[in-house]
Scaffold this motif. Structure first.
Motif, short mmCIF file in Angstrom:
data_model
loop_
_atom_site.label_atom_id
_atom_site.label_comp_id
_atom_site.label_asym_id
_atom_site.label_seq_id
_atom_site.Cartn_x
_atom_site.Cartn_y
_atom_site.Cartn_z
N ALA A 597 0.85 -1.19 0.00
CA ALA A 597 0.00 0.00 0.00
C ALA A 597 0.88 1.24 0.00
O ALA A 597 1.96 1.25 0.59
CB ALA A 597 -0.92 0.01 1.22
N PHE A 598 0.40 2.31 -0.67
CA PHE A 598 1.08 3.60 -0.64
C PHE A 598 0.69 4.38 0.61
O PHE A 598 -0.43 4.23 1.14
CB PHE A 598 0.70 4.43 -1.87
CG PHE A 598 1.57 4.21 -3.07
CD1 PHE A 598 2.81 4.83 -3.17
CD2 PHE A 598 1.14 3.38 -4.10
CE1 PHE A 598 3.60 4.64 -4.29
CE2 PHE A 598 1.92 3.18 -5.23
CZ PHE A 598 3.16 3.81 -5.32
N SER A 599 1.59 5.26 1.06
CA SER A 599 1.25 6.21 2.12
C SER A 599 0.35 7.29 1.55
O SER A 599 0.31 7.50 0.33
CB SER A 599 2.52 6.83 2.70
OG SER A 599 3.21 7.57 1.69
N PRO A 600 -0.39 8.01 2.39
CA PRO A 600 -1.32 9.03 1.88
C PRO A 600 -0.66 10.11 1.03
O PRO A 600 -1.28 10.62 0.10
CB PRO A 600 -1.92 9.62 3.16
CG PRO A 600 -1.82 8.52 4.16
CD PRO A 600 -0.53 7.81 3.85
N ASN A 601 0.61 10.47 1.33
CA ASN A 601 1.26 11.51 0.53
C ASN A 601 2.13 10.93 -0.59
O ASN A 601 2.91 11.65 -1.21
CB ASN A 601 2.09 12.43 1.41
CG ASN A 601 3.22 11.71 2.12
OD1 ASN A 601 3.38 10.49 1.96
ND2 ASN A 601 3.99 12.43 2.90
N SER A 602 2.01 9.62 -0.82
CA SER A 602 2.61 8.94 -1.99
C SER A 602 4.12 8.77 -1.92
O SER A 602 4.71 8.29 -2.89
CB SER A 602 2.25 9.68 -3.30
OG SER A 602 0.87 9.84 -3.43
N SER A 641 -2.20 4.60 8.23
CA SER A 641 -3.27 5.43 8.80
C SER A 641 -3.50 6.62 7.88
O SER A 641 -2.64 6.98 7.07
CB SER A 641 -2.88 5.91 10.20
OG SER A 641 -1.71 6.70 10.15
N PRO A 642 -4.68 7.27 7.95
CA PRO A 642 -4.98 8.39 7.03
C PRO A 642 -3.98 9.53 7.08
O PRO A 642 -3.78 10.22 6.08
CB PRO A 642 -6.37 8.85 7.50
CG PRO A 642 -6.99 7.62 8.09
CD PRO A 642 -5.86 6.90 8.76
N GLU A 646 1.13 6.05 11.09
CA GLU A 646 1.15 4.67 11.57
C GLU A 646 0.99 3.70 10.41
O GLU A 646 0.47 4.06 9.34
CB GLU A 646 0.00 4.41 12.56
CG GLU A 646 0.10 5.13 13.87
CD GLU A 646 -1.10 4.80 14.75
OE1 GLU A 646 -1.23 5.46 15.78
OE2 GLU A 646 -1.89 3.89 14.40
N VAL A 647 1.42 2.47 10.67
CA VAL A 647 1.06 1.36 9.81
C VAL A 647 0.44 0.27 10.68
O VAL A 647 0.86 0.06 11.82
CB VAL A 647 2.27 0.79 9.04
CG1 VAL A 647 2.72 1.74 7.97
CG2 VAL A 647 3.40 0.44 9.97
N ALA A 648 -0.56 -0.38 10.13
CA ALA A 648 -1.18 -1.52 10.80
C ALA A 648 -0.92 -2.76 9.97
O ALA A 648 -1.02 -2.73 8.73
CB ALA A 648 -2.68 -1.31 10.97
N ALA A 682 -7.88 -2.46 8.00
CA ALA A 682 -8.15 -1.16 7.38
C ALA A 682 -8.37 -0.11 8.45
O ALA A 682 -8.91 -0.41 9.53
CB ALA A 682 -9.38 -1.24 6.46
N TYR A 683 -7.97 1.12 8.15
CA TYR A 683 -8.26 2.28 8.99
C TYR A 683 -9.51 2.98 8.47
O TYR A 683 -9.76 3.02 7.26
CB TYR A 683 -7.11 3.30 8.95
CG TYR A 683 -5.92 2.98 9.81
CD1 TYR A 683 -5.83 3.43 11.12
CD2 TYR A 683 -4.85 2.26 9.29
CE1 TYR A 683 -4.72 3.18 11.90
CE2 TYR A 683 -3.72 1.99 10.05
CZ TYR A 683 -3.66 2.45 11.37
OH TYR A 683 -2.55 2.20 12.14
#
Length: 753
Positions: A597-602, A641-642, A646-648, A682-683
Motif C-alpha cells: 500500500a502507498f502512504s497518503p502523501n505517496s 493510517s490516514p 502509523e502502519v497496521a 483497514a483504517y
C-alpha cells in the motif's frame, strides 16, 4: 418527520439556532439560553446571569453528526389532516425579484382540529446528531442544573420556564427567507378552513372560510422577510424545523405550552423574538382576531412528545423520562400521526429501556427500525432510473441476521442481535466472490463472481444498479476497479483481457487493473510477467514492460498519481506512469509479498510478506526506511493510517499490530486473545477506528487512538477476505468465502455503546 415546526424561523436576538443549544420555545420562536459547546458560556435573551461552564460533552456524544444539503426541496409540506385543494381567493404581496412565473400555486384545506402548511421556495438543509446513549446520559445528568439556573430568574416579561419546557437541540432544518407558513384551528366546527398560496419569484396568499351550518375555524399566515441586499445569496439561517430532547421527572408537571410550535399546529403571530412584534408577519383577515387567539389557545394541546414521556413513566419505574420527536417517528414507522397519541402508545406498547434510572424508547429497537426502513427494497424512482437505467430489486441486498459484541474487551462484551445489509448472488454455485471494489464516493459497490459476472449495488438502499458480464470475459475475473467518477469499472481476467464497462448501461466501452487518480490511465499486470499502461478513454496501449521476472499480482497507483507500483512474487517495482520510466526497485523479501500500500502523501510504500515481516520503503529511492518484525507468521494485510503516521499489519498469527511508520515503535497489539488468522486490516477515513477480518468470519473493530476493543460483528460463515471503510468513516464493508458482502454500521454501534 422533521421535528417541531417553528412559527418564527428567523434568528432570535439570542442567536441563530445551533446544535447543542439549550433553550425553550416562546410564541413559536426558539429562545437560546446557552450552548454547551460554546466556550464563552452565558445566558441570553431575558436572562443576564452567566451560567457555570457545563461539563464537556463526552467523547462520541456529538461524533455522529449527519449533514444533508437538500433534505427538503422547494414545495409544500403539510401536517396530517391538511389536504391540497384548488385555489380560491388571491391577494398578492410581492417579495424580492418582482413578479414572475414558475412558482408553486395551490390551495390547502385542514380537516382536523388543527394543522399547518409550510411552503418553501428554496431548498432546505439539515444537520442532526444521531441519537446515542452518551448524549442522553449527559442531558439527564445536567438537566437539573440547567433548570435551577433558569428558575432563579423570572424577571423576563411573563417568563417562567418549567423543567419540561427546557429543550436540548440535537438537530435543525434551515432554509432561506423564501418560505410561507399557515396554521389552522378548527376547534369550533367539524368543517374545515382553507388557504391558497403561490410561491415563486413573488408570494401571494388568500383565504376562504368554507361554510355550511356554522363558521369554520380561523387561520393565520406568515412569510419570510428577505434581507435588504438582493445581489448576495441569501443565507440559510431560517430554522423551520427544530429537533430537541425534552425531559420529564417523575412527580413533575408538564405545563401547557401556550402558542408553542408543535406537530399539528403552528402558533399565533405574536412575535416572541424581540421588539413589539409583528415584523415580517402577513395576516389574513379573520372574522374576529380576538376570537382567533382564543381558538389558538384552546387548540394547543400538551403535545405527542409529552404523551410519550408520560407513557414512559407510566409503564416503567424510571425516575426520569427523556424523549424526542424522532422517537415518535421511529415508533410510527411512516404511519399517519394518530389524533390521540396517548391511546396509540398504550395500544402498541413500544419497548421501554431503563439506563441508570433514565427511561427511554429502546434505542436498539429504534436503530433496528431505522435499518429496516433504509433497506426495505422499494421501487426505484424516476430520478433513480435517470441516473441508472437498469436499477432494480433483482438480486438486491437484504437484511441479514448477525450479532454484535460491545464492551470494554471481547471477553467482557455484551451480545445483541444485529441486522445488517447483506449482498450476495444467489444464482452462483457456492456464491464464490473473486474480488470486491468500492467506488471513490462510497456510493456504489461492485463484486466479481465465480460465474464470470459482476454485480453493482447502491449502498444507501441495497438496490442493484447493474449486472455485468453476460457477454465479456471467458475466465475468472481476478480484479476490478472503479474509475474516479464512478461511471466505469475495469475488470481483469484470467482470459488475459481487461474490459472497461459503463456502469449505467452495462456496455463494454473498450478492451484494455487499476485506475489513475484522474481517470486517464489504466494499469494491468499479467501472468506473462508484463506490466502495461493504457489510455482509459481510447484503449490505446501507451507503455508495455515485459519480462519482469514473475507474475504481476498487484498494481497500485499512488494517491497523487505520480507513481505506479507493480508487485510480483518477492519484489516491487515503482514506475512513472506518465513517462513510462522505472523509478525504483524495492529489494526482495525473503518470501512472497502478500500485500502492499502507498502512504497518503505517496512518498512511501508498505509491504507485508510470507516471511513474517513488514517493511516501509522510500518510493523514490527504494531504500528500506523501517523493518517490522512483529509477527510469528505471514503478514496478510498492511495499511497506512490516514495521516501516514502509523502502519497496521494483520497476520496469520491472529494479531493486528500498529506501529509508528517512521520509527517502527510499536503502539498497540490488538486481538491477542483470539487464536485465528487475520486476513485483512483497514483504517477508517477519520482515523478513529481500525477494523480487521478474520478466518473465522468475525469482523473486529478497535479504537485507533487508545487501542481499546470497540465491537465485533458476527454474520459471515466463512473466512473474511477483505474489509474496507466507506469514505464517510462509518460504514464498514467485508466480504468472505461464504459468498456474501456485508455492510456494518460502525455509527449505529457507536450510538449503542
Amino acid at each position: 418527520g422533521q421535528g417541531y415546526a417553528l412559527w418564527h424561523p428567523e434568528p432570535h436576538t439570542s442567536g441563530e439556532v445551533q446544535i447543542a443549544d439549550v433553550g425553550h420555545i416562546v410564541d413559536g420562536a426558539f429562545i437560546r439560553l446557552f450552548n454547551v459547546l460554546d466556550s464563552d458560556q452565558k445566558f441570553f435573551g431575558f436572562l443576564n446571569k452567566p451560567v457555570p461552564n457545563p461539563d464537556v460533552l463526552p467523547e462520541g456524544a456529538t461524533q455522529s453528526r449527519d449533514v444533508r444539503n437538500r433534505v427538503l426541496i422547494p414545495g409544500s409540506y403539510r401536517s396530517d389532516g391538511v389536504e391540497e385543494t384548488s385555489g380560491s381567493l388571491h391577494a398578492e404581496a410581492y417579495g424580492p425579484g418582482g413578479a414572475g412565473s414558475g412558482g408553486l400555486e395551490a390551495g390547502f384545506a385542514c380537516k382536523r382540529d388543527q394543522g399547518a402548511v409550510l411552503v418553501l421556495n428554496s431548498a432546505a438543509k439539515k444537520e442532526i446528531i444521531l441519537d446515542n446513549y452518551r448524549l442522553r446520559r449527559y442531558i439527564r445528568d445536567h438537566h437539573t442544573t440547567w433548570c435551577q439556573n433558569i428558575s432563579h430568574h423570572k424577571d423576563g416579561p411573563g417568563l417562567v420556564v418549567q423543567p419540561e419546557n427546557v429543550i436540548f437541540v440535537y438537530g435543525w432544518v434551515k432554509t432561506s427567507p423564501n418560505w410561507k407558513a399557515t396554521t389552522f384551528c378548527n376547534s369550533k366546527t367539524r368543517y374545515f378552513a382553507s388557504v391558497d398560496v403561490q410561491v415563486g419569484p413573488h408570494f401571494s396568499a388568500g383565504g376562504d372560510y368554507h361554510r355550511a351550518n356554522i363558521v369554520s375555524g380561523p387561520q393565520l399566515t406568515r412569510t419570510g422577510t428577505s434581507y435588504p441586499s438582493a445581489t448576495q445569496t441569501e443565507p440559510q439561517d431560517q430554522c423551520v424545523f427544530l429537533s430537541g430532547y425534552t425531559v420529564k421527572w417523575r412527580l413533575g408537571i408538564f405545563p401547557r405550552l401556550r402558542a408553542a410550535a408543535g406537530y399539528h399546529q403552528l402558533p399565533d403571530d405574536r412575535d416572541g423574538r424581540s421588539g413589539d412584534g409583528g415584523e415580517g408577519v402577513a395576516t389574513i383577515d379573520v372574522p374576529d382576531e380576538d376570537e382567533f387567539m382564543d381558538d389558538i389557545e384552546s387548540c394547543t394541546a400538551q403535545g405527542p412528545l409529552n404523551d410519550l414521556l408520560e407513557y414512559i413513566l407510566e409503564v416503567s419505574d424510571a425516575e426520569v423520562a427523556i424523549g424526542s420527536d424522532e422517537d415518535i417517528e421511529s415508533i410510527l414507522l411512516d404511519q399517519p400521526w394518530p389524533e390521540d397519541m396517548a391511546s396509540y402508545l398504550r395500544q402498541t406498547r413500544p419497548t421501554i429501556e431503563i439506563q441508570e434510572g433514565m427511561g427511554m424508547i429502546s434505542l436498539l429497537e429504534k436503530v433496528q427500525r431505522e435499518r429496516e426502513r433504509q433497506f426495505h427494497n422499494h421501487d426505484p424512482s424516476e430520478s433513480d432510473k435517470a441516473e441508472y437505467p437498469d436499477i432494480g430489486t433483482k438480486e438486491a441486498g437484504t437484511l441479514g441476521d448477525g450479532r454484535v459484541l460491545f464492551g470494554p474487551s471481547q471477553t467482557k462484551a455484551r451480545t445483541v442481535d444485529w441486522k445488517h445489509l447483506k449482498l450476495e448472488h444467489k444464482d452462483v454455485e457456492n456464491g464464490a466472490i473473486t474480488y470486491v471494489s468500492m467506488c471513490p464516493s462510497g456510493k456504489l459497490l461492485a463484486a466479481a463472481w465465480d460465474d464470470i459476472t459482476i454485480t453493482v449495488w447502491r449502498l444507501q438502499d441495497g438496490l442493484t444498479v447493474q449486472h455485468l458480464g453476460v457477454e465479456g470475459h471467458e475466465d475468472t475475473i481476478w480484479s476490478i476497479a472503479f474509475s474516479p467518477d464512478s461511471k466505469h469499472i475495469v475488470s481483469g481476467s484470467a482470459d488475459a483481457l481487461a474490459l472497461v464497462w459503463d456502469v449505467g448501461t452495462g456496455d463494454i466501452d473498450v478492451m484494455a487493473v487499476a485506475y489513475s487518480l484522474d481517470g486517464a490511465l489504466i494499469a494491468t499486470g499479467s501472468s506473462d510477467h508484463s506490466l502495461r499502461i493504457w489510455g482509459a478513454l481510447s484503449g490505446a496501449l501507451l507503455y508495455s514492460f515485459e519480462d519482469l521476472g514473475s507474475d504481476i499480482k498487484r498494481v497500485v497507483f499512488s494517491p497523487d498519481g505520480s507513481r505506479l507500483a507493480a508487485c510480483s512474487d518477492v519484489s516491487v517495482t515503482v514506475w512513472d506512469p506518465r513517462e513510462g520510466a522505472r523509478i525504483a526497485t524495492l529489494p526482495e523479501h525473503n518470501s512472497a509479498i502478500w500485500c502492499m500500500a502507498f502512504s497518503p502523501n505517496s512518498d512511501r510504500i508498505v509491504t507485508g510478506s510470507e516471511d513474517s515481516s513488514a517493511r516501509v520503503w522510500d518510493a523514490s529511492s527504494g531504500e528500506v526506511l523501517v523493518e517490522l518484525h512483529e509477527h510469528t507468521s505471514s503478514v496478510c494485510s498492511a495499511a497506512f493510517s490516514p495521516d501516514g503516521s502509523e502502519v497496521a499489519t494483520a497476520s496469520q498469527d491472529g494479531i493486528v499490530v500498529t506501529c509508528n511508520s517512521w520509527t517502527g515503535e510499536r503502539r498497540f497489539m490488538l486481538g491477542d486473545d483470539v487464536d485465528t488468522a487475520v486476513e485483512a486490516v483497514a483504517y477508517s477515513s477519520k482515523n478513529d477506528f481500525i477494523a480487521a477480518g478474520a478466518a473465522d468470519g468475525r469482523v473486529r473493530v478497535w479504537n485507533s487512538k487508545s487501542g481499546s476493543f470497540f465491537a465485533e460483528f458476527q454474520g459471515h460463515e466463512g473466512e473474511v477476505k477483505n474489509v474496507m471503510f466507506a469514505p464517510n468513516g462509518w460504514d464498514l464493508l467485508s466480504y468472505a468465502e461464504d459468498g456474501s458482502v456485508r455492510s456494518w454500521s460502525v455509527l449505529d454501534a457507536l450510538r449503542l455503546s
